[in-house]
Design a protein around this motif. Structure first.
Motif, short mmCIF file in Angstrom:
data_model
loop_
_atom_site.label_atom_id
_atom_site.label_comp_id
_atom_site.label_asym_id
_atom_site.label_seq_id
_atom_site.Cartn_x
_atom_site.Cartn_y
_atom_site.Cartn_z
N THR A 15 0.83 -1.20 0.00
CA THR A 15 0.00 0.00 0.00
C THR A 15 0.86 1.26 0.00
OG1 THR A 15 -0.03 0.17 2.39
CG2 THR A 15 -1.73 -1.20 1.38
N THR A 18 2.54 1.85 3.32
CA THR A 18 3.72 1.00 3.50
C THR A 18 4.91 1.63 2.81
OG1 THR A 18 2.28 -0.92 3.47
CG2 THR A 18 4.62 -1.34 3.18
N LEU A 20 5.22 4.84 1.97
CA LEU A 20 5.57 6.09 2.65
C LEU A 20 6.40 5.82 3.90
CD1 LEU A 20 2.36 8.28 2.41
CD2 LEU A 20 4.65 8.94 1.69
N LYS A 21 6.00 4.78 4.60
CA LYS A 21 6.72 4.39 5.83
C LYS A 21 8.15 4.00 5.47
CE LYS A 21 6.47 0.64 9.22
NZ LYS A 21 5.59 -0.36 9.85
N THR A 25 11.64 5.90 6.61
CA THR A 25 12.78 5.19 7.23
C THR A 25 14.05 5.43 6.43
OG1 THR A 25 11.18 3.51 7.85
CG2 THR A 25 13.49 2.94 8.10
N HIS A 71 16.73 -7.48 6.61
CA HIS A 71 15.65 -7.83 7.54
C HIS A 71 14.25 -7.77 6.99
CE1 HIS A 71 16.28 -3.52 7.89
NE2 HIS A 71 15.05 -3.42 8.32
N SER A 72 13.98 -6.86 6.08
CA SER A 72 12.61 -6.75 5.57
C SER A 72 12.62 -7.09 4.09
CB SER A 72 12.07 -5.35 5.77
OG SER A 72 12.21 -4.97 7.10
N THR A 74 10.64 -7.81 1.78
CA THR A 74 9.73 -7.15 0.85
C THR A 74 10.13 -5.69 0.65
OG1 THR A 74 8.27 -6.76 2.70
CG2 THR A 74 7.72 -8.59 1.26
N LEU A 75 10.64 -5.07 1.70
CA LEU A 75 11.00 -3.66 1.59
C LEU A 75 12.28 -3.46 0.81
CD1 LEU A 75 10.00 -2.14 5.00
CD2 LEU A 75 8.75 -2.18 2.86
N GLY A 280 18.06 -6.61 11.16
CA GLY A 280 16.74 -6.01 11.32
C GLY A 280 16.66 -5.10 12.52
#
Lengths: 359, 138
Positions: A15, A18, A20-21, A25, A71-72, A74-75, A280
């Motif tokens: 989304t 997500t 934007l977050k 970061t 760690h993420s 997908t990101l 992470g």
């Protein structure tokens, strides 16, 4: 990629918030003002994918491990959705002729525009015979790929400064990327391995602003390497108060005091571990109770001992020939005594001190 | 082997007052300055807590001083984020976590409403379209 990135992400169930977050970061770790998070989100959402070619040379694949095990998934994977990774020997499915064809097609189609990522140092000894891929030396492959690259990103301490292959006595004649090219824009991302977020940060900067981030005199992005580990260390207040751990399990160590006297290289090491952390955001070496090794600095392996405080001379044994002869005799005796003591300490499970570690 | 055999004993987990570095106090003044700016010009401001040398005790101290407000927002976006108003209206404590629950970034946002809470016009448009579709099917 068809259409703007934000639509592609939406199709993958990511989304806008997500995204934007993630950008917030990213902006935070690049020490950009928070308003930049929004600007980045807008620019990245509409970006076109640049071609990226990744060449491995004298390396251990630790850098690739670091990125792919970030760690993420997908990101971090988002950034890889924003680029077209056309050649990466460890990650690609193709091999042999097809792989080399992909490389040459990518180079031809994106002449002058692609980003070249290099991990590992380049051996110059014996005409480069120490490291060859498909019968061609690393130097030959690098020179060909660098020709049409818009910029080169030297990933990890080996590509940036020569790293462990270059450690004394440097048997293969290993050199860094910037030792070979002087006329190309080069970004060094040192670290053994480098922090995954740093490489994605550099890529995001390139995608957002179309330029490489601001670099320091060692060609490192200032956003991540602008300050020392020590400057941003959460144990820094204890240093300022003169509270130091003297061994790895004394009262001071348990209270989280400064590890300077245990050999921490934080004060001379420029990197973002203290703010980015590892695994992470779980922890980082100093938080786990061990001093910084200085792995992102040139020649860190030859620094004279990981457990020697920076205030101690790097090589106190070089005190002239006479002393050395006398020293050798004494040394044999000392080392026998030390070995006995070490064995006894081991069996009795005694406290290990600094001298033990330097044996 | 029992854990007692390990000679290292960890003193856990909440460091008492000695953990305070004194770096949190100046932040209160900065927040106050950001609030003044918000009131005078409407300009929002953010302090990046993860970029400052703050100990866990410092963060606890700061959180304690700012107190708890009336609004607590939870955002589920690749890990949970919390955007909570402090007792000081207009001061928001924003924590981003990843899917494993580890804190990735922590901000103090001084704004009428945190940026992430607002809906994006494009998303509102998509919502409106699907609602229209739903109505036409009824």
């Amino acid at each position: 990629m068809q259409g703007p990135l934000i639509d592609t992400l939406a199709r993958q169930g990511i989304t806008r918030r997500t995204f934007l977050k993630y950008c917030a970061t990213l902006a935070s770790m690049m020490a950009l003002p928070p308003s930049a998070g929004l600007a980045m989100a807008e620019a990245l959402a509409a970006t076109r994918r640049p071609s990226v070619i990744w060449l491995p040379f004298q390396e251990c694949t630790g850098c690739t491990e670091s990125i792919t095990r970030s760690h993420s998934p997908t990101l971090e994977a988002m950034i890889f959705d924003m680029i077209s990774l056309d050649y990466q020997e460890t990650l690609m499915a193709a091999a042999g002729f097809q792989a080399e064809e992909a490389l040459h097609n990518a180079m031809k189609d994106n002449m002058g525009k692609y980003l070249l990522i290099v991990d590992g140092s380049i051996p110059l000894g014996l005409d480069g015979a120490y490291s060859c891929i498909g019968g061609r030396s690393n130097l030959e492959i690098l020179k060909e790929a660098a020709e049409g690259a818009a910029a080169i990103i030297a990933m990890g301490s080996c590509a940036s400064f020569g790293g462990i292959p270059k450690a004394n006595p440097n048997p293969t004649g290993a050199v860094s990327v910037s030792d070979i090219f002087t006329d190309k824009p080069i970004v060094n991302i040192p670290g053994c391995p480098p922090i995954p977020a740093v490489i994605t940060g550099v890529l995001a900067h390139y995608l957002t602003f179309g330029t490489l981030p601001e670099l320091d005199d060692k060609k490192r992005p200032k956003a991540f390497y602008g300050e020392t580990i020590h400057d941003r260390c959460y144990r820094r207040p204890f240093y300022d108060q003169g509270k130091f751990a003297k061994t790895f399990d004394d009262e001071g160590a348990r209270r989280g005091w400064c590890l300077f006297e245990l050999g921490c290289k934080g004060p001379v090491t420029y990197n973002a571990c203290a703010t980015e952390k590892w695994n992470g955001g779980t922890s980082w070496p100093v938080e786990s109770g061990h001093g910084c090794l200085g792995c992102s600095e040139p020649d860190f392996w030859d620094g004279g001992g990981f457990y020697k405080a920076l205030s101690m001379p790097a090589d106190p044994l070089k005190i002239g020939a006479v002393a050395a002869v006398v020293g050798a005799a004494v040394g044999v005796g000392v080392s026998v005594v030390n070995r006995v003591k070490k064995g006894a300490a081991k069996s009795a499970h005694e406290t290990t001190d600094l001298a033990d570690l330097e044996k | 082997m029992s854990l007692d055999a390990i000679p290292v004993h960890v003193i856990n987990t909440t460091p008492a007052e000695p953990g305070l570095s004194g770096n949190a106090l100046p932040l209160l003044r900065e927040i106050s300055e950001l609030l003044r700016r918000l009131l005078e010009t409407g300009e929002t401001g953010t302090i990046d807590l993860s970029a400052l040398p703050l100990t866990p005790a410092d963060l606890d101290w700061l959180q304690d001083k700012l107190g708890e407000g009336e609004i607590a927002v939870t955002l589920q976006a690749n890990g949970e984020s919390t955007l909570n108003e402090t007792a000081c209206s207009g001061v928001w404590w924003v924590v981003h976590r990843n899917t494993q629950g580890a804190v990735t970034t922590q901000f103090i946002e001084v704004a009428w409403v945190p940026e992430l809470v607002k809906a994006h016009p494009q998303d509102v448009k998509i919502g409106q379209e699907s609602l229209e579709l739903l109505i036409s099917d009824l």
